[in-house]
Structures are given as C-alpha cells and as structure tokens.
Design a protein around this motif. Structure first.
Motif, PDB file in Angstrom:
ATOM      1  N   GLU A   1       0.826  -1.203   0.000  1.00 41.40           N
ATOM      2  CA  GLU A   1       0.000   0.000   0.000  1.00 41.40           C
ATOM      3  C   GLU A   1       0.864   1.259   0.000  1.00 41.40           C
ATOM      4  OE1 GLU A   1      -2.645  -0.114   3.275  1.00 41.40           O
ATOM      5  OE2 GLU A   1      -3.488  -2.083   2.780  1.00 41.40           O
ATOM      6  N   VAL A   2       1.915   1.245   0.817  1.00 43.06           N
ATOM      7  CA  VAL A   2       2.817   2.398   0.867  1.00 43.06           C
ATOM      8  C   VAL A   2       3.483   2.617  -0.490  1.00 43.06           C
ATOM      9  CG1 VAL A   2       4.929   3.309   1.904  1.00 43.06           C
ATOM     10  CG2 VAL A   2       3.231   2.166   3.343  1.00 43.06           C
ATOM     11  N   LEU A   3       3.953   1.527  -1.088  1.00 41.80           N
ATOM     12  CA  LEU A   3       4.614   1.639  -2.396  1.00 41.80           C
ATOM     13  C   LEU A   3       3.651   2.175  -3.459  1.00 41.80           C
ATOM     14  CD1 LEU A   3       6.996   1.156  -4.274  1.00 41.80           C
ATOM     15  CD2 LEU A   3       6.238  -1.227  -4.522  1.00 41.80           C
ATOM     16  N   ALA A   4       2.426   1.692  -3.457  1.00 40.33           N
ATOM     17  CA  ALA A   4       1.431   2.145  -4.435  1.00 40.33           C
ATOM     18  C   ALA A   4       1.222   3.657  -4.322  1.00 40.33           C
ATOM     19  CB  ALA A   4       0.111   1.401  -4.224  1.00 40.33           C
ATOM     20  N   TYR A   5       1.216   4.180  -3.110  1.00 36.48           N
ATOM     21  CA  TYR A   5       1.033   5.622  -2.923  1.00 36.48           C
ATOM     22  C   TYR A   5       2.271   6.393  -3.364  1.00 36.48           C
ATOM     23  CZ  TYR A   5      -0.758   9.914  -0.857  1.00 36.48           C
ATOM     24  OH  TYR A   5      -1.219  11.198  -0.677  1.00 36.48           O
ATOM     25  N   LEU A   6       3.455   5.867  -3.037  1.00 35.47           N
ATOM     26  CA  LEU A   6       4.689   6.558  -3.398  1.00 35.47           C
ATOM     27  C   LEU A   6       4.870   6.648  -4.909  1.00 35.47           C
ATOM     28  CD1 LEU A   6       7.194   5.052  -0.782  1.00 35.47           C
ATOM     29  CD2 LEU A   6       6.127   7.312  -0.734  1.00 35.47           C
ATOM     30  N   LEU A   7       4.377   5.656  -5.625  1.00 37.85           N
ATOM     31  CA  LEU A   7       4.554   5.626  -7.077  1.00 37.85           C
ATOM     32  C   LEU A   7       3.814   6.771  -7.771  1.00 37.85           C
ATOM     33  CD1 LEU A   7       4.212   1.784  -7.749  1.00 37.85           C
ATOM     34  CD2 LEU A   7       6.312   3.151  -7.749  1.00 37.85           C
ATOM     35  N   HIS A   8       2.777   7.301  -7.147  1.00 37.65           N
ATOM     36  CA  HIS A   8       1.955   8.319  -7.779  1.00 37.65           C
ATOM     37  C   HIS A   8       1.922   9.610  -6.961  1.00 37.65           C
ATOM     38  CE1 HIS A   8       0.370   4.344  -9.078  1.00 37.65           C
ATOM     39  NE2 HIS A   8       0.372   4.930 -10.258  1.00 37.65           N
ATOM     40  N   SER A   9       2.949   9.833  -6.141  1.00 44.66           N
ATOM     41  CA  SER A   9       2.959  11.013  -5.282  1.00 44.66           C
ATOM     42  C   SER A   9       4.364  11.586  -5.191  1.00 44.66           C
ATOM     43  CB  SER A   9       2.459  10.654  -3.879  1.00 44.66           C
ATOM     44  OG  SER A   9       2.641  11.735  -2.993  1.00 44.66           O
ATOM     45  N   ASP A  10       4.445  12.908  -5.251  1.00 45.42           N
ATOM     46  CA  ASP A  10       5.722  13.585  -5.019  1.00 45.42           C
ATOM     47  C   ASP A  10       5.635  14.489  -3.792  1.00 45.42           C
ATOM     48  OD1 ASP A  10       3.996  15.452  -5.961  1.00 45.42           O
ATOM     49  OD2 ASP A  10       5.283  16.202  -7.586  1.00 45.42           O
ATOM     50  N   GLU A  11       4.670  14.171  -2.901  1.00 53.40           N
ATOM     51  CA  GLU A  11       4.487  14.960  -1.693  1.00 53.40           C
ATOM     52  C   GLU A  11       5.618  14.693  -0.705  1.00 53.40           C
ATOM     53  OE1 GLU A  11       0.750  13.332  -0.610  1.00 53.40           O
ATOM     54  OE2 GLU A  11      -0.431  14.870  -1.645  1.00 53.40           O
ATOM     55  N   SER A  12       5.717  15.555   0.314  1.00 53.05           N
ATOM     56  CA  SER A  12       6.718  15.369   1.360  1.00 53.05           C
ATOM     57  C   SER A  12       6.383  14.123   2.178  1.00 53.05           C
ATOM     58  CB  SER A  12       6.768  16.587   2.282  1.00 53.05           C
ATOM     59  OG  SER A  12       5.551  16.704   3.015  1.00 53.05           O
ATOM     60  N   MET A  13       7.377  13.631   2.900  1.00 52.24           N
ATOM     61  CA  MET A  13       7.181  12.430   3.703  1.00 52.24           C
ATOM     62  C   MET A  13       6.140  12.669   4.793  1.00 52.24           C
ATOM     63  SD  MET A  13       9.062  10.111   2.396  1.00 52.24           S
ATOM     64  CE  MET A  13       9.277   8.861   3.642  1.00 52.24           C
ATOM     65  N   GLN A  14       6.118  13.876   5.326  1.00 51.84           N
ATOM     66  CA  GLN A  14       5.135  14.192   6.356  1.00 51.84           C
ATOM     67  C   GLN A  14       3.719  14.124   5.799  1.00 51.84           C
ATOM     68  OE1 GLN A  14       5.901  17.847   8.380  1.00 51.84           O
ATOM     69  NE2 GLN A  14       4.108  17.713   9.691  1.00 51.84           N
ATOM     70  N   GLU A  15       3.527  14.636   4.575  1.00 51.17           N
ATOM     71  CA  GLU A  15       2.205  14.614   3.962  1.00 51.17           C
ATOM     72  C   GLU A  15       1.806  13.188   3.571  1.00 51.17           C
ATOM     73  OE1 GLU A  15      -1.388  16.042   2.891  1.00 51.17           O
ATOM     74  OE2 GLU A  15       0.237  17.119   3.906  1.00 51.17           O
ATOM     75  N   VAL A  16       2.782  12.412   3.086  1.00 46.56           N
ATOM     76  CA  VAL A  16       2.502  11.013   2.737  1.00 46.56           C
ATOM     77  C   VAL A  16       2.056  10.250   3.978  1.00 46.56           C
ATOM     78  CG1 VAL A  16       3.521   8.842   1.940  1.00 46.56           C
ATOM     79  CG2 VAL A  16       4.066  10.977   0.770  1.00 46.56           C
ATOM     80  N   ALA A  17       2.763  10.448   5.088  1.00 42.99           N
ATOM     81  CA  ALA A  17       2.400   9.772   6.335  1.00 42.99           C
ATOM     82  C   ALA A  17       0.993  10.163   6.775  1.00 42.99           C
ATOM     83  CB  ALA A  17       3.411  10.110   7.430  1.00 42.99           C
TER      84      ALA A  17
END
Length: 477
Positions: A420-436
């Motif tokens: 799930e984390v990888l799927a989100y990272l693949l389509h996001s360039d947000e900061s780590m704080q925003e991803v979390a």
C-alpha cells in the motif's frame, strides 16, 4: 537448594551474602550470550554445541553444590552455575521474542508468553519445594529439568544462525537527507528503560526486604501460599499488558508502582502487614512480567536482539544486588526517612517514565506504536492460498498496473502494508510528512516501511525504490 547447603557452613548473614554473589554472577552470563553468538557467526561455529556444553557444565555444578563440603566449594559451584543460567536466560528470551514476533499475533504474544511462563515457573517451584524434600531427589529433578531445557535451547538454534539480526533490523530515514540511520533511537530508549527498571527494582527489593525482615523476626509466618498469588498475578499481567497492542502496559505498571510505594511506606510505619504482603506479591508478578516482556519487545526493534532481549532480568539482578544493603538500611531507619525516600523514588521513576514517553511520542523514536501495524502485517500469513497465487504472464496479454504491483509485492516478499505504501509513493511527489498523513501512519512507521522495502529490493532511499520499481516493471512487460 543452594541456600540450604550454604546454611551448613555459615550463618544466615553468610547465606544472604552468598546468595547475592551468585545472583550477581548471572549478569555476565546474560551478557555473554550476545558475544558468544557473534563469535559463532564469525567462526561459522555450530551454535547448538554451546547450549549442550553449558547444560553439561550446569549438571556438574548441581552435583558439586550437593556433594562439596566447604563454603568456598559451594560458592564456586554456585557462581559458575548462575553464570551458565544467565547465558540460558538470555538465549531463551531472545529466541522466544523472535519466534513469537513471527507468529500471527505478533508482538502481542510476547507479554502473554512472559506471563504464562513466569506463572508456571512459580507453580513448579511451589510443587518442588513442598513435594520433594530429599536432597538427592531434588538434584535429580533439577538435573532432568536442565536436560530438557538444554535440548529445547539447542533445538531453537539452527546450525547457521537461527533467527538472524536481519529479521529484526530497525532503521529510520532522515527526511532531509533520506539516508538510513540505524539503531540510534533504540539505544537511547534502551538506556532509559534500564534506568526505569533499576529504580523500580529499588522499590521492589526494599519491599521484599521488609517482608523478609518481618518473616525472619517470627512475628508472621508467611508460608507458601503467597507464591500462588505471585504466579497468578504474573499470568494476569501478561494478558492485561497485551490489550490494545501493549499501549496500556506502561500505564498499568505505573499504577502498580504507585501501590507498591504506598505499601512500602505503610509497612515501614507499622501498618497492616498482611495487606502489604498481598499487595507486594500481586505487584511483584506484574513487575517481573513487565521488565521481561518490555525488553523482549524492545529487542525486536533493534539490530542486536541477542543483547537486549534478556537485559530486563540482567538489570533487575544487578539492581537487586547493588541496593540490597541500602534497602535494609531504609527499613531500619526512622519512619520519616523511609517515607521521604519512598516518595523520592516514586518521583524519580515518574520523571524517567515521562522522559521515556516523550521519546516515544517523537516521530523519530516512536517504535512501540508500530506494534499494531506489525500485527497487521503478520496477518498476511493467514491469507488464502489463492490470494497469494503467482500471477501468470501471457505473452499476448499486457499486464495492468495493479497486476504489476501485485507481482512486485510477491517477487520481493513485501507485506500488504508495504504494498500500500509503495502504491502511494509511485503516484505522489508529496513530502514524507504529507505522505504519512495521507496513509494515516506515523512518520517513523512510514520510514520503517520504506527502509524494509529498500532492504528487500537492495535499493537506497525513496527515490531509488521508485526508480527500481519502474525499471523492474518495464523488464517484466
């Protein structure tokens, strides 16, 4: 058995001193397991041999304690025996923690295992003390127990390594440099945990001495029944601690410490002894399970589980020896001195516990709040076989993005949460704080997921993981 044999050669004070010596000698035994394990790794030595040699040495010491005819001989065999028992203790704590960590219930099972094991151990001791009176029979019974323990300990270690450090490595990623930083935060928390257990041991050792003094004076015959309370309190503690993914563990122990400190002051001021006795045995079970399971859980988040898993017992034994004389002085001091010291001990413990939880609340050291996510990840093992079936790639069919992601997860043994984390990272360039924030996890948990995926895919940082995924999927297509 050691105390009874020592009583033949010295007075009660000598027995107490000898008991302190052998208790303290178990501490280097606990620490020795880590170094022995490292040496075996470097030398490619069969680790099963060490428990077998240790078990044989223990049997010799048990026989020596029973047969020797001098104070020095008894003490020598006792010290050697408890060094070996310390080694076994550290081995058992480590292998048990890592084995339970890999079960479906994850880290929740550690507190339950510690509580049940402690309770059964106390009950076995109770049976042994009441049903086996003959010295030879005692030696035979204990030798049989040692042989069984040796066989299980040797069996828990494979010839190469057993569970390896790579199974439990803990790392966090710096948001600025995105470089992996391993082990710093757990070591800091480990030192704070050592201080917590040391101060708590001071309270419980003093309370234990208070009970012992009353019993030795002959004013109250304690007998054997309090041990039943001790056994059941340990079992109950194990299950209470495991509720809500161990989140209430420290709070429960803090309340128990408050009751114990109050009990200490009440006994020292001549209050009702039996009430204090019951509180003592109830709280002692909670404390024993607390320091054992807390360090076992902590060990699962470090790269040195062999060093940390048994540290709780090592610190407890060290503190018990160090504070023995001081605690006896406190109980013989005027009432106001005992009250002041009791309040100060509780205050110091409160400050240390506060500092400890402040560290946990910080994003870079929040390791215990990952228990829930760890248990969720272990649920992957319970998925039906068809859900984990290999995806067949047909030459004439192009795979979808979801199929590629699922194939990648299977290929590199990622957990569902990591997927799930990888799927989100693949389509996001947000900061780590925003991803979390979007994934509803702490930053520390997010860093751990990325670090674990980096380790499994042999990549570095978030960008390296994403680039590797796209190059790998292009090759598969």
């Amino acid at each position: 058995m050691f105390d009874n044999r020592m009583a033949v050669f010295t007075d009660s004070n000598g027995v107490v001193m000898a008991q302190s010596f052998i208790l303290g000698s178990s501490v280097p035994g606990f620490l020795s397991y880590y170094f022995i394990d490292r040496i075996c790794d470097k030398k490619s030595f069969n680790k099963k041999i060490i428990p077998c040699i240790s078990g044989a040495l223990s049997l010799i010491c048990m026989i020596g304690i029973y047969l020797t005819g001098s104070y020095a001989g008894e003490l020598l065999f006792g010290i050697i025996l408890f060094i070996v028992l310390g080694y076994f203790g550290s081995l058992i704590h480590t292998q048990a923690a890592l084995a339970v960590k890999h079960l479906d219930d994850g880290l929740n099972g550690i507190t339950q295992l510690a509580g049940i094991s402690y309770g059964i151990g106390i009950l076995l001791q109770l049976v042994h003390n009441n049903l086996i009176a003959d010295g030879v029979c005692q030696v035979i019974f204990l030798a049989a127990a040692m042989i069984i323990m040796t066989v299980f300990c040797a069996g828990s270690l494979c010839e190469a390594c057993g569970y390896t450090c790579s199974d439990v490595v803990f790392s966090v990623e710096n948001t600025d440099t995105e470089s992996a930083v391993s082990g710093y935060a757990p070591k800091k928390l480990g030192i704070i945990l050592i201080l917590i257990v040391f101060v708590m041991t001071f309270v419980f050792a003093t309370l234990d001495n208070a009970v012992t003094l009353v019993h030795a004076a002959g004013s109250v015959d304690i007998g054997q029944w309090p041990r039943i309370i001790l056994a059941y309190s340990g079992i109950v503690a194990g299950f209470l601690y495991s509720t809500d993914d161990n989140r209430m563990m420290d709070f429960i122990m803090y309340i128990v410490l408050l009751l114990s400190t109050t009990c200490l002051i009440v006994i020292s001021c001549g209050g009702p002894f039996m009430i204090g006795l019951i509180i003592f045995y109830l709280s002692a079970g909670f404390f024993s399970v607390y320091f054992a399971s807390r360090f076992m859980i902590f060990a699962c988040h470090t790269d040195k589980p062999e060093l940390w898993a048994g540290m709780g017992r090592a610190v407890n034994n060290t503190a018990a020896v160090v504070v023995a004389g001081v605690s006896l002085y406190i109980m013989r001091a005027p009432q106001y001195v005992t009250m002041i010291i009791g309040v100060l001990l509780f205050a110091v413990t409160s400050v240390i516990v506060f500092v400890y939880h402040e560290q946990l609340r910080r994003g870079d050291t929040e390791i215990y709040l990952s228990v829930e996510s760890h248990n969720t990840e272990n649920a992957f093992r319970k998925r039906p076989a068809e859900d984990k079936a290999e995806i067949t790639v047909h030459e004439d069919a192009k795979m979808t993005d979801d199929e590629l992601l699922e194939l990648f997860v299977q290929e590199f043994n990622l957990t569902p949460r990591e997927g799930e984390v990888l799927a989100y990272l693949l389509h996001s360039d947000e900061s780590m704080q925003e991803v979390a924030k979007q994934l509803a996890v702490s930053r520390a948990a997010l860093y751990r997921h990325i670090a674990n995926m980096n380790e499994k895919t042999k990549t570095k940082a978030r960008m390296g993981l994403v680039q590797f995924y796209y190059s790998w999927t292009r090759e598969k297509q």
